[in-house]
Design a protein around this motif. Structure first.
Motif, PDB file in Angstrom:
ATOM      1  N   ARG A   1      -9.327  38.083   5.637  1.00 15.21           N
ATOM      2  CA  ARG A   1     -10.139  37.743   4.626  1.00 15.21           C
ATOM      3  C   ARG A   1     -11.389  36.783   4.781  1.00 15.21           C
ATOM      4  N   TRP A   2     -12.452  37.187   4.284  1.00 14.65           N
ATOM      5  CA  TRP A   2     -13.564  36.281   4.193  1.00 14.65           C
ATOM      6  C   TRP A   2     -13.759  36.161   2.855  1.00 14.65           C
ATOM      7  N   ALA A   3     -13.559  34.789   2.302  1.00 15.71           N
ATOM      8  CA  ALA A   3     -13.389  34.465   0.955  1.00 15.71           C
ATOM      9  C   ALA A   3     -14.868  34.747   0.306  1.00 15.71           C
ATOM     10  N   THR A   4     -15.037  35.504  -0.853  1.00 11.95           N
ATOM     11  CA  THR A   4     -16.174  35.420  -1.795  1.00 11.95           C
ATOM     12  C   THR A   4     -15.981  34.771  -3.082  1.00 11.95           C
ATOM     13  N   HIS A   5     -14.677  35.212  -3.770  1.00 14.90           N
ATOM     14  CA  HIS A   5     -14.149  34.995  -4.928  1.00 14.90           C
ATOM     15  C   HIS A   5     -12.983  33.872  -4.860  1.00 14.90           C
TER      16      HIS A   5
ATOM     17  N   HIS B   1      -4.701  42.462   6.463  1.00 14.36           N
ATOM     18  CA  HIS B   1      -5.875  42.179   6.360  1.00 14.36           C
ATOM     19  C   HIS B   1      -6.094  40.575   6.781  1.00 14.36           C
TER      20      HIS B   1
ATOM     21  N   HIS C   1      -5.254  38.166   0.994  1.00 17.22           N
ATOM     22  CA  HIS C   1      -4.672  39.605   0.966  1.00 17.22           C
ATOM     23  C   HIS C   1      -3.548  39.689   1.649  1.00 17.22           C
TER      24      HIS C   1
ATOM     25  N   ARG D   1      -8.633  44.677   0.637  1.00 21.91           N
ATOM     26  CA  ARG D   1      -9.662  45.043   0.002  1.00 21.91           C
ATOM     27  C   ARG D   1     -11.022  44.377   0.786  1.00 21.91           C
ATOM     28  N   ASN D   2     -11.993  45.113   0.888  1.00 24.14           N
ATOM     29  CA  ASN D   2     -13.181  44.541   1.371  1.00 24.14           C
ATOM     30  C   ASN D   2     -14.432  44.519   0.249  1.00 24.14           C
ATOM     31  N   GLY D   3     -15.175  43.680   0.158  1.00 26.76           N
ATOM     32  CA  GLY D   3     -16.265  43.984  -0.939  1.00 26.76           C
ATOM     33  C   GLY D   3     -16.360  42.984  -1.979  1.00 26.76           C
TER      34      GLY D   3
ATOM     35  N   THR E   1      -9.129  35.629  -7.088  1.00 29.99           N
ATOM     36  CA  THR E   1     -10.075  36.657  -6.310  1.00 29.99           C
ATOM     37  C   THR E   1     -10.525  37.736  -7.424  1.00 29.99           C
ATOM     38  N   ASP E   2     -11.607  38.351  -7.056  1.00 29.98           N
ATOM     39  CA  ASP E   2     -11.987  39.566  -7.907  1.00 29.98           C
ATOM     40  C   ASP E   2     -10.873  40.651  -7.367  1.00 29.98           C
ATOM     41  N   THR E   3     -10.323  40.622  -6.259  1.00 27.58           N
ATOM     42  CA  THR E   3      -9.501  41.685  -5.889  1.00 27.58           C
ATOM     43  C   THR E   3      -8.187  41.912  -6.628  1.00 27.58           C
TER      44      THR E   3
ATOM     45  N   MET F   1     -16.722  38.750   6.162  1.00 20.99           N
ATOM     46  CA  MET F   1     -16.327  40.169   6.581  1.00 20.99           C
ATOM     47  C   MET F   1     -14.909  40.133   6.525  1.00 20.99           C
ATOM     48  N   CYS F   2     -14.244  41.128   5.904  1.00 18.91           N
ATOM     49  CA  CYS F   2     -12.942  41.208   6.072  1.00 18.91           C
ATOM     50  C   CYS F   2     -12.472  42.194   7.358  1.00 18.91           C
TER      51      CYS F   2
HETATM   52  N1  GLU Z   1     -14.155  39.602  -2.435  1.00 17.84           N
HETATM   53  C1  GLU Z   1     -12.808  39.681  -1.746  1.00 17.84           C
HETATM   54  C2  GLU Z   1     -12.017  38.307  -1.989  1.00 17.84           C
HETATM   55  O1  GLU Z   1     -12.720  37.208  -2.031  1.00 17.84           O
HETATM   56  C3  GLU Z   1     -12.678  40.232  -0.550  1.00 17.84           C
HETATM   57  C4  GLU Z   1     -13.196  39.470   0.553  1.00 17.84           C
HETATM   58  C5  GLU Z   1     -13.805  40.268   1.837  1.00 17.84           C
HETATM   59  O2  GLU Z   1     -14.123  40.928   2.094  1.00 17.84           O
HETATM   60  O3  GLU Z   1     -13.082  39.607   2.733  1.00 17.84           O
HETATM   61  O4  GLU Z   1     -10.983  38.396  -1.838  1.00 17.84           O
END
Ligand code: GLU
Length: 212
Positions: free
Chosen positions: A73-77, A71, A86, A99-101, A124-126, A1-2
């Motif tokens: 960040r909790w890395a997803t991509h 921000h 971020h 951004r979150n998500g 990242t996707d962001t 979670m970010c």
């Molecule tokens: N998907 C984004 C990333 O990996 C946002 C991660 C997040 O919600 O912290 O940068």
């Protein structure tokens, strides 16, 4: 979670954002960053690890600005790293986004933007989103309109905040599937992903609904 925190008003945003991010630390994160816009231009500072690391760097620079976003960040991509942290920015370093998500169609959007000449520096996707907004700004839309057009192309979830050097009187925010709350003050406004980041400053808050 970010964690997301933004400030616009007549105070220095930097300590407000840092304190806000600290209040969101319980959510867990791997990196942190802050972007500000002031009369000297824009500045972006990012670190891997804790908000206290970011705090050290930020205070070394003696930043002072009335507009900024931060921000955790909790890395997803893309792995946890400084470049993937971020805020993300456009190639001209004038537009900053947190951004979150998760953006599900980011690979196809990225291909189109690369064809257009956009240079990506993170995994990242962001980052796709910041270049997509930039694309619409270059078509002479306002920041608000550019964010709306960009989000029409995005499949996925987001809570986001964007600032732009050429429109230093606003933060544009949007939400779909990730929480976002606006805090109202006197000569100042706040945004955060969690009301905990705002309670030291205001009790007057507006929770965004999906699609707002
Ligand atoms: N998907 C984004 C990333 O990996 C946002 C991660 C997040 O919600 O912290 O940068």
């Amino acid at each position: 979670m970010c964690g997301i925190v933004g400030y616009i008003g007549d105070k220095n945003c930097v300590p407000i954002i840092i304190e806000g991010l600290k209040r969101l630390e319980y959510r867990g994160y791997d990196s942190a960053g802050i972007a500000i816009v002031n009369s000297d231009g824009c500045q972006l500072i990012k670190t891997k690890g804790k908000v206290s690391e970011l705090e050290k760097k930020v205070y070394e620079e003696n930043l002072d600005a009335k507009l900024g976003i931060g921000h955790t960040r909790w890395a997803t991509h893309g792995e946890p790293s400084v470049v993937n942290a971020h805020p993300h920015m456009n190639n001209e370093k004038t537009l900053f986004l947190i951004r979150n998500g998760i953006i599900e169609n980011y690979l196809s959007l990225k291909k189109g933007l690369i064809k257009e000449g956009y240079i990506f520096i993170s995994q990242t996707d962001t980052e796709v989103l910041v270049h997509l907004i930039d694309h619409y700004l270059k078509l002479k839309h306002t920041l608000f309109q550019a964010v709306r057009y960009a989000l029409n192309e995005v499949e996925g979830t987001y809570g986001l905040a964007v600032i732009y050097k050429n429109e230093p009187d606003k933060i544009v925010v949007a939400r779909k599937g990730s929480p976002l709350v606006i805090g109202l003050g006197i000569n100042e406004n706040f945004v955060a992903s969690d009301v905990n980041a705002l309670i030291a400053h205001t009790r007057q808050v507006v929770y965004l609904e999906d699609g707002e």
